[in-house]
Scaffold this active site. Structure first.
Site, PDB file in Angstrom:
ATOM      1  N   LYS A  11       0.825  -1.219   0.000  1.00 57.62           N
ATOM      2  CA  LYS A  11       0.000   0.000   0.000  1.00 57.62           C
ATOM      3  C   LYS A  11       0.863   1.275   0.000  1.00 57.62           C
ATOM      4  CE  LYS A  11      -3.939  -2.194   2.343  1.00 57.62           C
ATOM      5  NZ  LYS A  11      -4.926  -2.075   3.455  1.00 57.62           N
ATOM      6  N   TYR A  51     -12.598  -2.203  -3.192  1.00 61.57           N
ATOM      7  CA  TYR A  51     -13.091  -2.230  -1.810  1.00 61.57           C
ATOM      8  C   TYR A  51     -14.613  -2.109  -1.728  1.00 61.57           C
ATOM      9  CZ  TYR A  51      -8.457  -2.205   0.361  1.00 61.57           C
ATOM     10  OH  TYR A  51      -7.195  -2.556   0.811  1.00 61.57           O
ATOM     11  N   PHE A  59     -15.254   4.010   7.200  1.00 63.16           N
ATOM     12  CA  PHE A  59     -13.891   4.331   6.766  1.00 63.16           C
ATOM     13  C   PHE A  59     -13.723   4.250   5.244  1.00 63.16           C
ATOM     14  CE2 PHE A  59     -13.944  -0.185   8.035  1.00 63.16           C
ATOM     15  CZ  PHE A  59     -13.504  -0.796   6.871  1.00 63.16           C
ATOM     16  N   ARG A  87      -2.052 -14.304   4.875  1.00 63.66           N
ATOM     17  CA  ARG A  87      -2.781 -13.622   5.963  1.00 63.66           C
ATOM     18  C   ARG A  87      -1.965 -13.709   7.262  1.00 63.66           C
ATOM     19  NH1 ARG A  87      -6.916 -10.258   4.650  1.00 63.66           N
ATOM     20  NH2 ARG A  87      -7.532 -10.493   6.827  1.00 63.66           N
ATOM     21  N   THR A  93      -5.198  -6.782  11.047  1.00 63.56           N
ATOM     22  CA  THR A  93      -5.507  -5.494  10.397  1.00 63.56           C
ATOM     23  C   THR A  93      -4.977  -4.326  11.213  1.00 63.56           C
ATOM     24  OG1 THR A  93      -7.551  -6.551   9.630  1.00 63.56           O
ATOM     25  CG2 THR A  93      -7.410  -4.158   9.381  1.00 63.56           C
ATOM     26  N   ARG A 104       2.700  -6.278   9.163  1.00 68.56           N
ATOM     27  CA  ARG A 104       2.011  -5.141   9.783  1.00 68.56           C
ATOM     28  C   ARG A 104       2.638  -4.753  11.125  1.00 68.56           C
ATOM     29  NH1 ARG A 104      -4.013  -6.949   7.751  1.00 68.56           N
ATOM     30  NH2 ARG A 104      -4.142  -5.536   5.968  1.00 68.56           N
ATOM     31  N   ASN A 114      -1.988   0.384   6.721  1.00 65.74           N
ATOM     32  CA  ASN A 114      -1.419  -0.841   7.292  1.00 65.74           C
ATOM     33  C   ASN A 114      -0.587  -1.662   6.301  1.00 65.74           C
ATOM     34  OD1 ASN A 114      -3.515  -1.804   5.809  1.00 65.74           O
ATOM     35  ND2 ASN A 114      -4.621  -2.741   7.508  1.00 65.74           N
ATOM     36  N   HIS A 117      -2.225  -5.515   1.653  1.00 65.47           N
ATOM     37  CA  HIS A 117      -3.510  -6.209   1.499  1.00 65.47           C
ATOM     38  C   HIS A 117      -3.228  -7.642   1.080  1.00 65.47           C
ATOM     39  CE1 HIS A 117      -7.522  -7.322   0.028  1.00 65.47           C
ATOM     40  NE2 HIS A 117      -6.859  -7.906  -0.951  1.00 65.47           N
ATOM     41  N   GLU A 128      -9.859 -10.684  -7.377  1.00 65.72           N
ATOM     42  CA  GLU A 128      -8.882  -9.602  -7.175  1.00 65.72           C
ATOM     43  C   GLU A 128      -7.727  -9.703  -8.170  1.00 65.72           C
ATOM     44  OE1 GLU A 128      -9.834  -8.961  -2.403  1.00 65.72           O
ATOM     45  OE2 GLU A 128      -7.894  -9.779  -2.998  1.00 65.72           O
TER      46      GLU A 128
HETATM   47  N1  UDP Z   1      -9.638  -0.274   7.446  1.00 64.50           N
HETATM   48  C1  UDP Z   1      -9.695   0.982   8.028  1.00 64.50           C
HETATM   49  N2  UDP Z   1     -10.313   1.102   9.253  1.00 64.50           N
HETATM   50  C2  UDP Z   1     -10.879   0.052   9.902  1.00 64.50           C
HETATM   51  C3  UDP Z   1     -10.806  -1.222   9.303  1.00 64.50           C
HETATM   52  C4  UDP Z   1     -10.179  -1.352   8.081  1.00 64.50           C
HETATM   53  O1  UDP Z   1      -9.219   1.952   7.465  1.00 64.50           O
HETATM   54  O2  UDP Z   1     -11.428   0.239  11.004  1.00 64.50           O
HETATM   55  C5  UDP Z   1      -8.964  -0.432   6.140  1.00 64.50           C
HETATM   56  C6  UDP Z   1      -7.574  -1.072   6.276  1.00 64.50           C
HETATM   57  O3  UDP Z   1      -6.697  -0.483   5.314  1.00 64.50           O
HETATM   58  C7  UDP Z   1      -7.871  -2.522   5.954  1.00 64.50           C
HETATM   59  C8  UDP Z   1      -8.938  -2.376   4.867  1.00 64.50           C
HETATM   60  O4  UDP Z   1      -9.737  -1.290   5.292  1.00 64.50           O
HETATM   61  O5  UDP Z   1      -6.724  -3.218   5.534  1.00 64.50           O
HETATM   62  C9  UDP Z   1      -9.819  -3.581   4.652  1.00 64.50           C
HETATM   63  O6  UDP Z   1     -10.363  -3.972   5.883  1.00 64.50           O
HETATM   64  P1  UDP Z   1     -10.470  -5.514   6.290  1.00 64.50           P
HETATM   65  O7  UDP Z   1     -11.317  -5.576   7.506  1.00 64.50           O
HETATM   66  O8  UDP Z   1     -10.905  -6.296   5.079  1.00 64.50           O
HETATM   67  O9  UDP Z   1      -8.967  -5.858   6.734  1.00 64.50           O
HETATM   68  P2  UDP Z   1      -7.815  -6.716   6.048  1.00 64.50           P
HETATM   69  O10 UDP Z   1      -8.457  -7.872   5.309  1.00 64.50           O
HETATM   70  O11 UDP Z   1      -7.054  -5.793   5.129  1.00 64.50           O
HETATM   71  O12 UDP Z   1      -6.958  -7.168   7.206  1.00 64.50           O
END
Ligand code: UDP
Length: 140
Positions: A11, A51, A59, A87, A93, A104, A114, A117, A128
């Site tokens: 990112k 997204y 958010f 993952r 996250t 992370r 973070n 992805h 994707e």
């Molecule tokens: N995100 C954010 N605020 C939140 C949760 C998620 O800005 O409270 C953003 C963050 O960049 C995250 C992305 O949205 O990686 C997608 O969220 P997801 O819950 O799918 O997390 P991930 O799969 O990336 O761990």
């Protein structure tokens, strides 16, 4: 376990700090192979499509702004159980909850910025990957 492919994004917070190589080192050390990679500037439309599942979340606007704020590196990673493995390698996250040694934990700035992805399931990985790569751009 089967050989899988997963979709990864390094990112803008990470590309901005010149961390592409550092992230790739963690990926490769975990046994995942980078079988496609390109540096792009995501358009607003690409970020909104990517997204879309989070459209109703508070958010969403900020997330789209962030993902279009600088270059990203999109990747396809291949390996045994690649989806779950990546993952694990990414970490939680929220970086304050991420395990030691994860990307992370090492590099993320916040829950939003973070650093990486990774696809969360085989079905999403297929969708994707297809959003950003043609079949002949992936070299296993
Ligand atoms: N995100 C954010 N605020 C939140 C949760 C998620 O800005 O409270 C953003 C963050 O960049 C995250 C992305 O949205 O990686 C997608 O969220 P997801 O819950 O799918 O997390 P991930 O799969 O990336 O761990």
């Amino acid at each position: 376990m089967a050989i899988e492919r997963t979709f990864s994004i390094i990112k803008p917070d990470a590309t901005e700090r010149n961390l592409t190589g550092a992230v790739n080192a963690v990926i490769e050390k975990a046994g995942l192979r980078i079988v496609a990679q390109k540096r792009i500037r995501m358009t607003r439309g690409q970020a909104e499509t990517f997204y879309a599942v989070h459209k109703a979340r508070p958010f969403f606007g900020e997330l789209v702004e962030f993902m279009t704020s600088g270059p990203v590196v999109v990747q396809v990673l291949e390996g045994e159980g690649a989806i779950l493995k990546y993952r694990d390698v990414m970490g939680a996250t929220d970086p304050s909850k991420a395990a030691e040694g994860t990307i992370r934990k090492l590099y993320a700035k916040s829950i939003g910025e973070n650093s990486v992805h990774g696809s969360d399931a085989p079905e999403t990985a297929v969708v994707e990957i297809a959003q950003f790569f043609a079949g002949n751009e992936i070299v296993g």
